[in-house]
Design an enzyme around this catalytic site. Structure first.
Site, short mmCIF file in Angstrom:
data_model
loop_
_atom_site.label_atom_id
_atom_site.label_comp_id
_atom_site.label_asym_id
_atom_site.label_seq_id
_atom_site.Cartn_x
_atom_site.Cartn_y
_atom_site.Cartn_z
CB SER A 89 -7.44 21.63 12.36
OG SER A 89 -8.23 21.30 13.35
CE1 TYR B 247 -4.20 17.26 12.62
CE2 TYR B 247 -5.54 18.10 14.10
CZ TYR B 247 -5.45 17.76 12.93
OH TYR B 247 -6.47 17.97 11.97
P1 NDP Z 1 -8.93 10.47 6.68
O1 NDP Z 1 -7.62 9.76 7.36
O2 NDP Z 1 -10.13 10.13 6.88
O3 NDP Z 1 -8.42 10.50 5.31
C1 NDP Z 1 -7.01 10.96 4.88
C2 NDP Z 1 -6.83 11.18 3.54
O4 NDP Z 1 -5.58 11.65 3.17
C3 NDP Z 1 -6.78 9.59 2.86
O5 NDP Z 1 -7.42 9.92 1.46
C4 NDP Z 1 -5.43 9.03 2.76
O6 NDP Z 1 -5.08 8.22 1.86
C5 NDP Z 1 -4.81 10.59 2.67
N1 NDP Z 1 -3.13 10.67 3.22
C6 NDP Z 1 -3.24 10.40 4.60
N2 NDP Z 1 -1.72 10.22 4.70
C7 NDP Z 1 -1.33 10.59 3.46
C8 NDP Z 1 0.08 11.17 2.88
N3 NDP Z 1 1.26 11.02 3.84
N4 NDP Z 1 0.16 11.32 1.95
C9 NDP Z 1 -0.91 11.23 0.97
N5 NDP Z 1 -2.15 11.24 1.51
C10 NDP Z 1 -2.56 10.87 2.48
O7 NDP Z 1 -8.55 12.13 7.25
P2 NDP Z 1 -9.69 13.24 7.36
O8 NDP Z 1 -10.51 13.24 5.89
O9 NDP Z 1 -10.40 13.43 8.42
O10 NDP Z 1 -8.80 14.71 7.19
C11 NDP Z 1 -8.24 15.30 6.00
C12 NDP Z 1 -7.71 16.37 6.48
O11 NDP Z 1 -8.79 17.23 7.25
C13 NDP Z 1 -6.43 16.65 7.21
O12 NDP Z 1 -5.53 17.60 6.89
C14 NDP Z 1 -7.03 16.72 8.75
O13 NDP Z 1 -5.95 17.11 9.52
C15 NDP Z 1 -8.08 17.79 8.57
N6 NDP Z 1 -9.14 17.98 9.47
C16 NDP Z 1 -9.84 16.74 9.95
C17 NDP Z 1 -10.62 16.87 10.78
C18 NDP Z 1 -11.62 15.90 11.14
O14 NDP Z 1 -12.27 16.16 12.28
N7 NDP Z 1 -11.84 14.71 10.57
C19 NDP Z 1 -10.90 18.26 11.52
C20 NDP Z 1 -9.97 19.21 11.14
C21 NDP Z 1 -9.21 18.98 10.16
P3 NDP Z 1 -5.01 6.84 1.99
O15 NDP Z 1 -6.30 6.19 1.98
O16 NDP Z 1 -4.16 6.18 0.75
O17 NDP Z 1 -4.11 6.42 3.15
#
Ligand code: NDP
Length: 248
Positions: free
Chosen positions: A143, A157
């Site tokens: 991030s 975070y």
């Molecule tokens: P979302 O919450 O929209 O999606 C998260 C995804 O990860 C879902 O598919 C979820 O699956 C899965 N997930 C959550 N927890 C777990 C777990 N414990 N084990 C396996 N899978 C898991 O998140 P984003 O798409 O926004 O974020 C994705 C990545 O990008 C993260 O690492 C986040 O930190 C990073 N990021 C996001 C930003 C943003 O602004 N959105 C900015 C910078 C970085 P399920 O549906 O089954 O829960």
């Protein structure tokens, strides 16, 4: 056989049912890769994503594996390898954020964010390296707050994403001799369930983006596709920020 820059390759994306991970899975599949995703809660969304990829002529599987559960993560990596016969790209995307000020958060919440964002990344990477050959790609989703933080409530975070950045750099030193690259894609605010562009947290974040808006999941997927592909073979140990200028 599928065409595209990733034809014949296999990619595992952790946390691939929604948001950035789902966009990456779709994009790598459309570039020709066979794709595995992991998830925790959204079994229906996982099944729908697999169906959508198959409808477009690709191959995909979805595996239930909580990133905080080391055995489940190791099994997911091994199942990917067993199903498709190889593993070329690992995208460590599964991640979460619990926005709370340090004085108000709990040790449990601190541990949870580190367990998913850092420990889960370590475990998946270690398991993937058993199967990866020269040309392999390890891609972290870090991030922009792993380098610079302008809002409150994100200290644990952002510490996880700083850890991911340095894990990337240290691992790149170790894997160069094997011909495997390790890179860290650092998104800024991207419109997802985790960080909705219309949410209460969005106002402060948008104010720090020179472009004045959130990015899309497809913006991030396009960069990940480049890093996963053959034209990026000399990019290694890099943190590639895609944040609309937030950290400028
Ligand atoms: P979302 O919450 O929209 O999606 C998260 C995804 O990860 C879902 O598919 C979820 O699956 C899965 N997930 C959550 N927890 C777990 C777990 N414990 N084990 C396996 N899978 C898991 O998140 P984003 O798409 O926004 O974020 C994705 C990545 O990008 C993260 O690492 C986040 O930190 C990073 N990021 C996001 C930003 C943003 O602004 N959105 C900015 C910078 C970085 P399920 O549906 O089954 O829960």
């Amino acid at each position: 056989m599928s065409k595209g820059q990733l034809a014949g390759k296999v990619a595992l994306i952790t946390g691939g049912t929604r948001g950035i991970g789902a966009a990456i899975a779709k994009r790598l599949a459309s570039d020709g890769a066979n794709v595995a995703i992991t998830y925790t809660h959204s079994a229906d969304a996982a099944a729908a994503l697999v169906k959508a990829i198959e409808k477009d002529g690709g191959k995909a599987i979805a595996i239930l594996a909580d990133a905080a559960d080391a055995d489940a993560v190791r099994s997911a990596v091994d199942e990917t390898f067993k199903t498709f016969g190889r593993l070329d790209v690992l995208v460590n995307n599964a991640g979460t954020c619990i926005p709370e000020k340090v004085e108000e958060t709990s040790l449990e919440n601190f541990d949870r964010v580190f367990a998913i964002n850092v420990r889960g990344t370590f475990v998946a990477t270690q398991a993937a390296l058993k199967h990866m050959k020269s040309g392999g790609r390890i891609i972290m989703i870090g991030s922009c707050v792993g380098e610079r933080i302008m809002i409150q409530g994100m200290a644990p975070y952002s510490a996880t994403k700083g850890a991911v950045k340095m894990f990337t750099q240290g691992l790149a030193r170790e894997l160069g001799a094997r011909g495997i690259t390790v890179n860290n894609v650092q998104p800024g605010p991207i419109d997802t369930d985790l960080n909705p562009a219309a949410g209460e947290w969005a106002v402060g974040q948008k104010a720090n983006v020179p472009l004045g808006r959130y990015g899309t999941v497809d913006d991030v997927a396009a960069l990940v596709a480049f890093v996963a592909g053959p034209e990026s073979s000399y990019i290694n140990g890099a943190s590639l920020t895609i944040d609309g200028g937030t950290n400028a």
